[in-house]
Write a protein that holds these residues in place. Structure first.
Motif, short mmCIF file in Angstrom:
data_model
loop_
_atom_site.label_atom_id
_atom_site.label_comp_id
_atom_site.label_asym_id
_atom_site.label_seq_id
_atom_site.Cartn_x
_atom_site.Cartn_y
_atom_site.Cartn_z
N SER A 225 69.60 29.60 33.76
CA SER A 225 70.41 28.53 34.36
C SER A 225 71.61 29.14 35.04
CB SER A 225 70.86 27.53 33.30
OG SER A 225 71.74 28.13 32.39
N GLN A 226 72.14 28.40 35.99
CA GLN A 226 73.38 28.80 36.66
C GLN A 226 74.06 27.57 37.23
OE1 GLN A 226 72.98 31.61 39.84
NE2 GLN A 226 71.26 30.59 40.80
N GLU A 227 75.36 27.68 37.42
CA GLU A 227 76.13 26.60 38.01
C GLU A 227 76.61 27.06 39.38
OE1 GLU A 227 80.23 24.30 37.08
OE2 GLU A 227 78.77 24.38 35.43
N ASP B 129 51.30 35.88 39.93
CA ASP B 129 50.17 34.98 40.07
C ASP B 129 50.03 34.22 38.76
OD1 ASP B 129 47.97 33.68 41.08
OD2 ASP B 129 46.65 35.42 41.09
N GLN B 130 49.30 33.11 38.81
CA GLN B 130 49.06 32.28 37.63
C GLN B 130 50.38 31.89 36.97
OE1 GLN B 130 46.12 34.09 35.10
NE2 GLN B 130 44.59 34.12 36.72
N VAL B 131 51.28 31.32 37.78
CA VAL B 131 52.62 30.99 37.30
C VAL B 131 53.09 29.66 37.89
CG1 VAL B 131 53.79 32.26 39.14
CG2 VAL B 131 54.96 31.91 36.98
N VAL B 132 53.89 28.95 37.11
CA VAL B 132 54.55 27.73 37.58
C VAL B 132 56.04 27.89 37.31
CG1 VAL B 132 54.17 26.52 35.38
CG2 VAL B 132 54.61 25.20 37.45
N VAL B 133 56.86 27.42 38.25
CA VAL B 133 58.32 27.46 38.10
C VAL B 133 58.88 26.09 38.44
CG1 VAL B 133 60.48 28.53 38.81
CG2 VAL B 133 58.39 29.91 38.74
N LEU B 134 59.67 25.55 37.53
CA LEU B 134 60.36 24.28 37.72
C LEU B 134 61.85 24.55 37.74
CD1 LEU B 134 60.56 21.11 37.61
CD2 LEU B 134 60.54 21.37 35.11
N VAL B 135 62.54 24.07 38.79
CA VAL B 135 64.00 24.20 38.85
C VAL B 135 64.57 22.78 38.88
CG1 VAL B 135 66.01 25.09 40.07
CG2 VAL B 135 63.88 26.41 40.08
N THR B 136 65.33 22.45 37.85
CA THR B 136 65.93 21.13 37.71
C THR B 136 67.39 21.22 38.14
OG1 THR B 136 64.44 20.64 35.88
CG2 THR B 136 66.41 19.28 36.06
N ARG B 137 67.84 20.19 38.91
CA ARG B 137 69.24 20.18 39.38
C ARG B 137 69.94 18.91 38.93
NH1 ARG B 137 71.56 19.27 45.50
NH2 ARG B 137 73.71 19.80 45.04
N GLY C 85 66.01 29.02 45.32
CA GLY C 85 65.31 30.30 45.33
C GLY C 85 65.96 31.32 44.43
N GLY C 86 67.29 31.35 44.42
CA GLY C 86 68.02 32.31 43.59
C GLY C 86 67.85 32.04 42.10
N THR C 87 67.90 30.77 41.71
CA THR C 87 67.73 30.44 40.29
C THR C 87 66.32 30.78 39.84
OG1 THR C 87 69.36 28.66 40.51
CG2 THR C 87 67.97 28.62 38.55
N ALA C 88 65.32 30.46 40.67
CA ALA C 88 63.93 30.80 40.35
C ALA C 88 63.77 32.32 40.24
CB ALA C 88 62.99 30.22 41.39
N ALA C 89 64.35 33.05 41.19
CA ALA C 89 64.23 34.52 41.19
C ALA C 89 64.89 35.13 39.95
CB ALA C 89 64.85 35.10 42.45
N LEU C 90 66.08 34.63 39.57
CA LEU C 90 66.74 35.13 38.35
C LEU C 90 65.88 34.89 37.12
CD1 LEU C 90 70.45 33.99 38.88
CD2 LEU C 90 69.59 36.34 38.81
N CYS C 91 65.28 33.72 37.05
CA CYS C 91 64.42 33.39 35.92
C CYS C 91 63.22 34.34 35.86
CB CYS C 91 63.95 31.94 36.05
SG CYS C 91 62.85 31.41 34.73
N LEU C 92 62.58 34.55 36.99
CA LEU C 92 61.39 35.40 37.03
C LEU C 92 61.74 36.87 36.79
CD1 LEU C 92 59.53 33.67 39.99
CD2 LEU C 92 58.98 33.53 37.54
N GLN C 93 62.92 37.29 37.27
CA GLN C 93 63.34 38.68 37.03
C GLN C 93 63.57 38.94 35.55
OE1 GLN C 93 66.76 39.01 39.54
NE2 GLN C 93 65.55 39.27 41.41
N SER C 94 64.05 37.94 34.83
CA SER C 94 64.33 38.13 33.41
C SER C 94 63.09 37.99 32.54
CB SER C 94 65.39 37.12 32.95
OG SER C 94 64.85 35.81 32.93
N ALA C 95 62.01 37.49 33.11
CA ALA C 95 60.79 37.25 32.33
C ALA C 95 60.02 38.54 32.08
CB ALA C 95 59.89 36.26 33.08
#
Length: 193
Positions: free
Chosen positions: A11-13, A83-91, A108-118
């Motif tokens: 998450s981020q603000e 691949d074989q992934v789903v990403v939900l970003v709630t605002r 895009g940045g919030t999704a990328a941060l999430c995927l980078q940490s995974a």
């Protein structure tokens, strides 16, 4: 290509708007839709998402200006070769308009941060091939195949003369592995499919 080993969140603000990304591995479109139904937040302003399954993909902006949410999330997925992934970003809207560029960067940045940490695992496209072997060749072939980390025996079915091995072989290595089996068995192995 990579797949997620486990779900991840980040998450981020940004200018008082709160963004929460949740990502998970999925095996098919039904699993992606079930994940989205389970993790969408009804009282949030927007639940934007994207998923990729091989060549198939979908995304939505969920009320944000066209192209400012779902597509940047999909680009974050593709940018990390997932691949074989789903990403939900709630605002949750914080009162300050971000503009198109700001929304693109935020989603895009919030999704990328999430995927980078995974935690990720390498994903190898494989073909299933069946090979019939006589008993005298079975142990040797299985022993040699165990030296290849990306080759696995999906099923082993015994017959009167030996066994049929259903092998999962990386696309790039099919010819090499089948050639190795033929060489090990002096041509006695029969590739069924």
């Amino acid at each position: 290509m990579f797949i997620l080993a486990a779900p991840a969140t980040q998450s981020q603000e940004i200018k008082r708007s709160r963004f929460l990304a949740v990502a998970a591995p999925v095996s098919d479109e039904e699993a992606a839709r079930a994940f989205l139904a389970e993790h969408s937040v009804p009282d949030a302003n927007h639940n934007c998402w994207a998923w990729r399954l091989g060549q198939a993909y979908r995304f939505t902006d969920d009320g944000e200006p066209s192209g400012t949410a779902g597509k940047p999330i999909l680009q974050a997925i593709d940018g990390q070769e997932l691949d074989q992934v789903v990403v939900l970003v709630t605002r949750w809207f914080g009162g300050t308009l971000l503009g198109s560029g700001g929304l693109i960067r935020a989603y895009g940045g919030t999704a990328a941060l999430c995927l980078q940490s995974a935690e990720k695992r390498r994903f190898v496209l494989r073909q299933e091939r069946s090979v019939a072997l006589v008993f005298s060749d079975l142990a040797l072939v299985k022993a040699r195949l165990s030296g290849f980390s990306d080759v696995s025996v999906a099923r082993e079915t015994f017959t009167e003369n030996g066994a049929v091995l259903d092998l999962l072989i990386p696309d790039a290595d099919v010819d090499v592995i089948l050639g190795l089996i033929r060489d090990l068995t002096s041509g006695r192995a029969e590739v069924i499919s």
